[in-house]
Design a protein around this motif. Structure first.
Motif, PDB file in Angstrom:
ATOM      1  N   TYR A 129       0.837  -1.195   0.000  1.00 21.66           N
ATOM      2  CA  TYR A 129       0.000   0.000   0.000  1.00 21.66           C
ATOM      3  C   TYR A 129       0.877   1.252   0.000  1.00 21.66           C
ATOM      4  N   ALA A 130       2.055   1.133   0.617  1.00 23.47           N
ATOM      5  CA  ALA A 130       2.994   2.255   0.694  1.00 23.47           C
ATOM      6  C   ALA A 130       4.021   2.200  -0.433  1.00 23.47           C
ATOM      7  N   GLY A 131       3.825   1.277  -1.376  1.00 21.80           N
ATOM      8  CA  GLY A 131       4.723   1.184  -2.520  1.00 21.80           C
ATOM      9  C   GLY A 131       5.995   0.397  -2.251  1.00 21.80           C
ATOM     10  N   LEU A 132       5.995  -0.420  -1.213  1.00 18.00           N
ATOM     11  CA  LEU A 132       7.188  -1.191  -0.840  1.00 18.00           C
ATOM     12  C   LEU A 132       6.888  -2.677  -0.836  1.00 18.00           C
ATOM     13  N   SER A 133       7.854  -3.472  -1.258  1.00 14.86           N
ATOM     14  CA  SER A 133       7.678  -4.915  -1.134  1.00 14.86           C
ATOM     15  C   SER A 133       7.949  -5.301   0.317  1.00 14.86           C
ATOM     16  N   PRO A 134       7.344  -6.363   0.809  1.00  8.49           N
ATOM     17  CA  PRO A 134       7.603  -6.798   2.177  1.00  8.49           C
ATOM     18  C   PRO A 134       9.080  -7.156   2.419  1.00  8.49           C
ATOM     19  N   GLN A 135       9.792  -7.526   1.354  1.00 12.37           N
ATOM     20  CA  GLN A 135      11.209  -7.848   1.508  1.00 12.37           C
ATOM     21  C   GLN A 135      12.054  -6.591   1.716  1.00 12.37           C
ATOM     22  N   ASP A 136      11.599  -5.459   1.179  1.00 16.24           N
ATOM     23  CA  ASP A 136      12.358  -4.211   1.285  1.00 16.24           C
ATOM     24  C   ASP A 136      11.872  -3.301   2.404  1.00 16.24           C
ATOM     25  N   ALA A 137      10.622  -3.428   2.785  1.00 21.42           N
ATOM     26  CA  ALA A 137      10.031  -2.537   3.794  1.00 21.42           C
ATOM     27  C   ALA A 137      10.587  -2.841   5.177  1.00 21.42           C
ATOM     28  N   LEU A 138      10.621  -1.807   5.996  1.00 22.10           N
ATOM     29  CA  LEU A 138      10.963  -2.006   7.403  1.00 22.10           C
ATOM     30  C   LEU A 138       9.762  -2.599   8.126  1.00 22.10           C
ATOM     31  N   ALA A 139      10.036  -3.285   9.214  1.00 21.50           N
ATOM     32  CA  ALA A 139       8.966  -3.939   9.973  1.00 21.50           C
ATOM     33  C   ALA A 139       7.963  -2.938  10.538  1.00 21.50           C
ATOM     34  N   ILE A 140       8.342  -1.674  10.681  1.00 22.52           N
ATOM     35  CA  ILE A 140       7.379  -0.690  11.186  1.00 22.52           C
ATOM     36  C   ILE A 140       6.170  -0.570  10.263  1.00 22.52           C
ATOM     37  N   TYR A 141       6.317  -0.986   8.997  1.00 24.73           N
ATOM     38  CA  TYR A 141       5.184  -0.951   8.073  1.00 24.73           C
ATOM     39  C   TYR A 141       4.138  -2.016   8.401  1.00 24.73           C
ATOM     40  N   ALA A 142       4.439  -2.920   9.302  1.00 29.06           N
ATOM     41  CA  ALA A 142       3.442  -3.907   9.731  1.00 29.06           C
ATOM     42  C   ALA A 142       2.282  -3.239  10.450  1.00 29.06           C
ATOM     43  N   ILE A 143       2.442  -1.989  10.839  1.00 27.77           N
ATOM     44  CA  ILE A 143       1.322  -1.263  11.453  1.00 27.77           C
ATOM     45  C   ILE A 143       0.150  -1.182  10.481  1.00 27.77           C
ATOM     46  N   ILE A 144       0.447  -1.222   9.177  1.00 24.32           N
ATOM     47  CA  ILE A 144      -0.629  -1.204   8.188  1.00 24.32           C
ATOM     48  C   ILE A 144      -1.434  -2.497   8.300  1.00 24.32           C
ATOM     49  N   ALA A 145      -0.752  -3.617   8.528  1.00 23.27           N
ATOM     50  CA  ALA A 145      -1.453  -4.889   8.731  1.00 23.27           C
ATOM     51  C   ALA A 145      -2.316  -4.809   9.983  1.00 23.27           C
ATOM     52  N   TYR A 146      -1.818  -4.144  11.017  1.00 24.35           N
ATOM     53  CA  TYR A 146      -2.607  -3.972  12.240  1.00 24.35           C
ATOM     54  C   TYR A 146      -3.889  -3.204  11.927  1.00 24.35           C
ATOM     55  N   MET A 147      -3.733  -2.060  11.258  1.00 26.44           N
ATOM     56  CA  MET A 147      -4.909  -1.227  10.982  1.00 26.44           C
ATOM     57  C   MET A 147      -5.875  -1.927  10.035  1.00 26.44           C
TER      58      MET A 147
END
Length: 188
Positions: A129-147
């Motif tokens: 959603y933020a334009g990043l692959s899960p392999q490249d994104a930092l784990a802080i982007y998991a907040i999107i999974a939370y929301m």
């Protein structure tokens, strides 16, 4: 921003299930924001061990939400000075994010909790959603999974158009004048 209660202006209905994931092996997972219902779904479709991992993952993303939301996401940062207040709390939450692994890569962090490729993908794809692959994104982007999959998904009664209508009505109550169908020639 105008101290109105959203519930006075907009009726949000929970979406259930949030969505349905289909896999090449023919299996499918219904995604629920209710942690117990989602754990049961994972236990039934994949395994009880994967459901236990999911519960631990929910604990992780819930911590991310707690440490990120107020100080980093839901904050207006108009100048660099806005990042400095309150410095002690900001520093504490930043240190907590580092300690729980928020600055590691997302995909390996998800694999700490989930071992099945179906659940790994299900709870990490949101970085896209933020334009990043899960392999490249930092784990802080998991907040999107939370929301997305823990806090839940809601649909406004009356359709998506109900959202801007409610925002406009609340703004007008507080003196905003809205001019529809008007050509804009200048912005002050």
């Amino acid at each position: 921003a105008v101290n109105e209660d959203m519930n006075d202006w907009l009726d949000l209905m929970p979406v259930e299930p949030l969505y349905r994931a289909f896999y090449p092996d023919g299996s499918q997972l219904d995604v629920h924001s209710d942690v117990d219902a989602m754990a049961e779904e994972i236990a039934t479709v994949i395994s009880p061990q994967e459901a236990q991992g999911y519960r631990k993952y929910v604990d992780f993303v819930s911590s991310l939400y707690q440490y990120e939301m107020r100080d980093f996401i839901d904050t207006n940062i108009d100048t660099p000075l806005d990042l400095l207040t309150p410095l002690d709390l900001l520093t504490q939450n930043l240190a907590k994010l580092v300690a729980i692994g928020g600055f590691r890569k997302l995909a390996p962090k998800v694999r700490q909790y989930l071992s099945d490729p179906r659940t790994e993908r299900l709870f990490s794809f949101q970085a896209m959603y933020a334009g990043l692959s899960p392999q490249d994104a930092l784990a802080i982007y998991a907040i999107i999974a939370y929301m997305d999959s823990v806090a839940g998904v809601y649909f406004p009664k009356g359709g998506m158009h109900a959202l801007p209508e409610a925002m406009a009505a609340a703004a007008q109550k507080h003196g905003v004048q809205i001019h529809y169908g008007t050509e804009v020639t200048d912005v002050e």
